[in-house]
Design a protein around this motif. Structure first.
Motif, PDB file in Angstrom:
ATOM      1  N   LYS A 127      -2.082  22.058  -1.755  1.00  0.00           N
ATOM      2  CA  LYS A 127      -0.654  22.051  -1.464  1.00  0.00           C
ATOM      3  C   LYS A 127      -0.150  20.616  -1.515  1.00  0.00           C
ATOM      4  CE  LYS A 127       2.230  23.493   2.378  1.00  0.00           C
ATOM      5  NZ  LYS A 127       2.158  24.129   3.689  1.00  0.00           N
ATOM      6  N   ASP A 128       0.927  20.392  -2.232  1.00  0.00           N
ATOM      7  CA  ASP A 128       1.492  19.051  -2.354  1.00  0.00           C
ATOM      8  C   ASP A 128       2.554  18.865  -1.280  1.00  0.00           C
ATOM      9  OD1 ASP A 128       2.348  16.587  -3.098  1.00  0.00           O
ATOM     10  OD2 ASP A 128       2.912  17.138  -5.129  1.00  0.00           O
ATOM     11  N   THR A 129       2.283  17.991  -0.336  1.00  0.00           N
ATOM     12  CA  THR A 129       3.225  17.754   0.754  1.00  0.00           C
ATOM     13  C   THR A 129       4.303  16.753   0.379  1.00  0.00           C
ATOM     14  OG1 THR A 129       1.744  16.094   1.645  1.00  0.00           O
ATOM     15  CG2 THR A 129       1.544  18.318   2.552  1.00  0.00           C
ATOM     16  N   LEU A 130       4.164  16.123  -0.795  1.00  0.00           N
ATOM     17  CA  LEU A 130       5.138  15.108  -1.209  1.00  0.00           C
ATOM     18  C   LEU A 130       6.234  15.672  -2.111  1.00  0.00           C
ATOM     19  CD1 LEU A 130       2.728  12.155  -1.988  1.00  0.00           C
ATOM     20  CD2 LEU A 130       4.035  12.552   0.094  1.00  0.00           C
ATOM     21  N   GLY A 131       6.133  16.927  -2.489  1.00  0.00           N
ATOM     22  CA  GLY A 131       7.131  17.515  -3.378  1.00  0.00           C
ATOM     23  C   GLY A 131       7.046  16.915  -4.763  1.00  0.00           C
ATOM     24  N   GLU A 132       8.168  16.451  -5.281  1.00  0.00           N
ATOM     25  CA  GLU A 132       8.237  15.918  -6.642  1.00  0.00           C
ATOM     26  C   GLU A 132       7.658  14.506  -6.773  1.00  0.00           C
ATOM     27  OE1 GLU A 132       9.455  17.521  -9.456  1.00  0.00           O
ATOM     28  OE2 GLU A 132       9.390  19.263  -8.140  1.00  0.00           O
ATOM     29  N   LYS A 133       7.537  13.805  -5.672  1.00  0.00           N
ATOM     30  CA  LYS A 133       7.070  12.418  -5.722  1.00  0.00           C
ATOM     31  C   LYS A 133       5.565  12.363  -5.976  1.00  0.00           C
ATOM     32  CE  LYS A 133      10.342  10.662  -2.351  1.00  0.00           C
ATOM     33  NZ  LYS A 133      10.490  10.025  -1.047  1.00  0.00           N
ATOM     34  N   SER A 134       5.163  11.330  -6.696  1.00  0.00           N
ATOM     35  CA  SER A 134       3.733  11.069  -6.813  1.00  0.00           C
ATOM     36  C   SER A 134       3.313  10.277  -5.581  1.00  0.00           C
ATOM     37  CB  SER A 134       3.436  10.253  -8.069  1.00  0.00           C
ATOM     38  OG  SER A 134       3.878   8.916  -7.902  1.00  0.00           O
ATOM     39  N   ALA A 135       2.031  10.242  -5.317  1.00  0.00           N
ATOM     40  CA  ALA A 135       1.528   9.482  -4.179  1.00  0.00           C
ATOM     41  C   ALA A 135       1.940   8.019  -4.306  1.00  0.00           C
ATOM     42  CB  ALA A 135       0.010   9.613  -4.091  1.00  0.00           C
ATOM     43  N   TYR A 136       1.887   7.479  -5.515  1.00  0.00           N
ATOM     44  CA  TYR A 136       2.198   6.055  -5.703  1.00  0.00           C
ATOM     45  C   TYR A 136       3.689   5.754  -5.536  1.00  0.00           C
ATOM     46  CZ  TYR A 136      -2.599   5.197  -6.915  1.00  0.00           C
ATOM     47  OH  TYR A 136      -3.957   5.082  -6.850  1.00  0.00           O
ATOM     48  N   SER A 137       4.575   6.659  -5.966  1.00  0.00           N
ATOM     49  CA  SER A 137       6.004   6.403  -5.758  1.00  0.00           C
ATOM     50  C   SER A 137       6.358   6.541  -4.275  1.00  0.00           C
ATOM     51  CB  SER A 137       6.871   7.326  -6.619  1.00  0.00           C
ATOM     52  OG  SER A 137       6.727   8.663  -6.234  1.00  0.00           O
ATOM     53  N   TYR A 138       5.723   7.476  -3.596  1.00  0.00           N
ATOM     54  CA  TYR A 138       5.915   7.628  -2.150  1.00  0.00           C
ATOM     55  C   TYR A 138       5.507   6.345  -1.425  1.00  0.00           C
ATOM     56  CZ  TYR A 138       4.667   9.080   2.602  1.00  0.00           C
ATOM     57  OH  TYR A 138       4.534   9.158   3.965  1.00  0.00           O
ATOM     58  N   ILE A 139       4.343   5.823  -1.776  1.00  0.00           N
ATOM     59  CA  ILE A 139       3.830   4.608  -1.141  1.00  0.00           C
ATOM     60  C   ILE A 139       4.694   3.410  -1.491  1.00  0.00           C
ATOM     61  CG2 ILE A 139       1.884   3.001  -1.159  1.00  0.00           C
ATOM     62  CD1 ILE A 139       0.111   5.539  -1.423  1.00  0.00           C
ATOM     63  N   SER A 140       5.143   3.330  -2.727  1.00  0.00           N
ATOM     64  CA  SER A 140       5.988   2.222  -3.156  1.00  0.00           C
ATOM     65  C   SER A 140       7.268   2.163  -2.330  1.00  0.00           C
ATOM     66  CB  SER A 140       6.312   2.369  -4.638  1.00  0.00           C
ATOM     67  OG  SER A 140       7.152   1.336  -5.051  1.00  0.00           O
ATOM     68  N   GLU A 141       7.896   3.311  -2.101  1.00  0.00           N
ATOM     69  CA  GLU A 141       9.110   3.358  -1.274  1.00  0.00           C
ATOM     70  C   GLU A 141       8.805   2.941   0.162  1.00  0.00           C
ATOM     71  OE1 GLU A 141      10.854   7.248  -1.480  1.00  0.00           O
ATOM     72  OE2 GLU A 141      11.026   7.169  -3.666  1.00  0.00           O
ATOM     73  N   MET A 142       7.706   3.442   0.689  1.00  0.00           N
ATOM     74  CA  MET A 142       7.333   3.161   2.064  1.00  0.00           C
ATOM     75  C   MET A 142       7.006   1.673   2.244  1.00  0.00           C
ATOM     76  SD  MET A 142       4.346   4.972   4.286  1.00  0.00           S
ATOM     77  CE  MET A 142       3.091   4.393   3.179  1.00  0.00           C
ATOM     78  N   GLN A 143       6.303   1.076   1.299  1.00  0.00           N
ATOM     79  CA  GLN A 143       5.886  -0.322   1.385  1.00  0.00           C
ATOM     80  C   GLN A 143       7.063  -1.275   1.525  1.00  0.00           C
ATOM     81  OE1 GLN A 143       3.379  -0.437  -2.182  1.00  0.00           O
ATOM     82  NE2 GLN A 143       2.025  -1.738  -0.993  1.00  0.00           N
ATOM     83  N   GLN A 144       8.162  -0.957   0.873  1.00  0.00           N
ATOM     84  CA  GLN A 144       9.305  -1.867   0.865  1.00  0.00           C
ATOM     85  C   GLN A 144       9.872  -2.098   2.253  1.00  0.00           C
ATOM     86  OE1 GLN A 144      11.996  -0.244  -2.011  1.00  0.00           O
ATOM     87  NE2 GLN A 144      10.498  -0.406  -3.656  1.00  0.00           N
ATOM     88  N   ASP A 145       9.665  -1.142   3.163  1.00  0.00           N
ATOM     89  CA  ASP A 145      10.224  -1.260   4.503  1.00  0.00           C
ATOM     90  C   ASP A 145       9.282  -1.918   5.506  1.00  0.00           C
ATOM     91  OD1 ASP A 145      12.557  -0.010   3.684  1.00  0.00           O
ATOM     92  OD2 ASP A 145      11.788   1.978   4.128  1.00  0.00           O
ATOM     93  N   TRP A 146       8.065  -2.185   5.107  1.00  0.00           N
ATOM     94  CA  TRP A 146       7.103  -2.746   6.044  1.00  0.00           C
ATOM     95  C   TRP A 146       7.242  -4.256   6.094  1.00  0.00           C
ATOM     96  CZ3 TRP A 146       1.728  -0.070   6.434  1.00  0.00           C
ATOM     97  CH2 TRP A 146       1.924   1.296   6.637  1.00  0.00           C
ATOM     98  N   PRO A 147       7.279  -4.841   7.303  1.00  0.00           N
ATOM     99  CA  PRO A 147       7.424  -6.299   7.446  1.00  0.00           C
ATOM    100  C   PRO A 147       6.360  -7.094   6.709  1.00  0.00           C
ATOM    101  CG  PRO A 147       7.645  -5.225   9.570  1.00  0.00           C
ATOM    102  CD  PRO A 147       7.225  -4.175   8.579  1.00  0.00           C
ATOM    103  N   VAL A 148       5.163  -6.552   6.575  1.00  0.00           N
ATOM    104  CA  VAL A 148       4.086  -7.263   5.912  1.00  0.00           C
ATOM    105  C   VAL A 148       4.467  -7.624   4.472  1.00  0.00           C
ATOM    106  CG1 VAL A 148       2.818  -5.258   5.037  1.00  0.00           C
ATOM    107  CG2 VAL A 148       1.587  -7.318   5.612  1.00  0.00           C
ATOM    108  N   ASN A 149       5.371  -6.868   3.875  1.00  0.00           N
ATOM    109  CA  ASN A 149       5.792  -7.105   2.507  1.00  0.00           C
ATOM    110  C   ASN A 149       7.079  -7.906   2.393  1.00  0.00           C
ATOM    111  OD1 ASN A 149       3.666  -5.637   1.192  1.00  0.00           O
ATOM    112  ND2 ASN A 149       4.560  -3.861   2.165  1.00  0.00           N
ATOM    113  N   ARG A 150       7.628  -8.336   3.515  1.00  0.00           N
ATOM    114  CA  ARG A 150       8.858  -9.112   3.488  1.00  0.00           C
ATOM    115  C   ARG A 150       8.629 -10.574   3.836  1.00  0.00           C
ATOM    116  NH1 ARG A 150      11.968  -6.196   7.585  1.00  0.00           N
ATOM    117  NH2 ARG A 150      10.838  -4.281   7.414  1.00  0.00           N
ATOM    118  N   GLN A 151       7.385 -10.985   3.925  1.00  0.00           N
ATOM    119  CA  GLN A 151       7.118 -12.369   4.343  1.00  0.00           C
ATOM    120  C   GLN A 151       6.702 -13.213   3.181  1.00  0.00           C
ATOM    121  OE1 GLN A 151       4.389 -12.116   7.586  1.00  0.00           O
ATOM    122  NE2 GLN A 151       5.862 -11.077   8.880  1.00  0.00           N
TER     123      GLN A 151
END
Length: 151
Positions: A127-151
């Motif tokens: 079962k795909d819990t991400l719907g239409e998104k691939s795992a990598y596009s889901y992670i890419s969106e999520m990463q942008q909001d993490w402080p570790v990636n804004r420094q």
């Protein structure tokens, strides 16, 4: 014998090939050992996602961890130079934890583990819990909001 094991056993330059394979395995085992256990990756993720946190905030973000266990994990992570511990001059005393630059280098490994885990979970439960998104596009969106990636 699997092809990879045969590669390790070939005597390209005598014993050097075997030593190289052993060295590589040791490096992987070091990394796994540093991140092993039930709580280190969740603590890392909390700090990656939220930036600096005081002790009680980490307890709130890492559901189920006891104060005793968190203390042990934070000490181990600090001794491995993954995070810093800063005592703030407040009353009562507040201790803040933050990832070091070295600790932030684990973000790629954590996101790769997440991507693999999402694909693996889909494979196991079918079962795909991400719907239409691939795992990598889901992670890419999520990463942008993490402080570790804004420094």
């Amino acid at each position: 014998m699997p092809a990879r094991k045969q590669d390790c056993m070939k005597k390209k330059d005598g014993i050097e090939q075997i030593a190289e394979c052993s060295y590589n395995r040791l490096a992987i085992m070091d990394a796994v050992s540093m991140l092993s256990g039930k709580w280190k990756i969740p603590v890392l993720c909390a700090l990656m996602q939220h930036g600096s946190l005081c002790f009680l905030d980490i307890v709130r973000h890492v559901h189920g961890i006891s104060a005793k266990t968190l203390t042990k994990e934070l000490r181990e992570m600090a001794s491995n130079q993954l995070l810093t511990r800063t005592v703030l001059n407040t009353r009562p005393v507040t201790v803040e934890y933050a990832l070091t630059d070295y600790g932030r280098t684990l973000d790629k490994a954590v996101f790769e583990l997440l991507a693999w885990g999402l694909v693996h979970r889909k494979r196991l439960i079918g079962k795909d819990t991400l719907g239409e998104k691939s795992a990598y596009s889901y992670i890419s969106e999520m990463q942008q909001d993490w402080p570790v990636n804004r420094q």
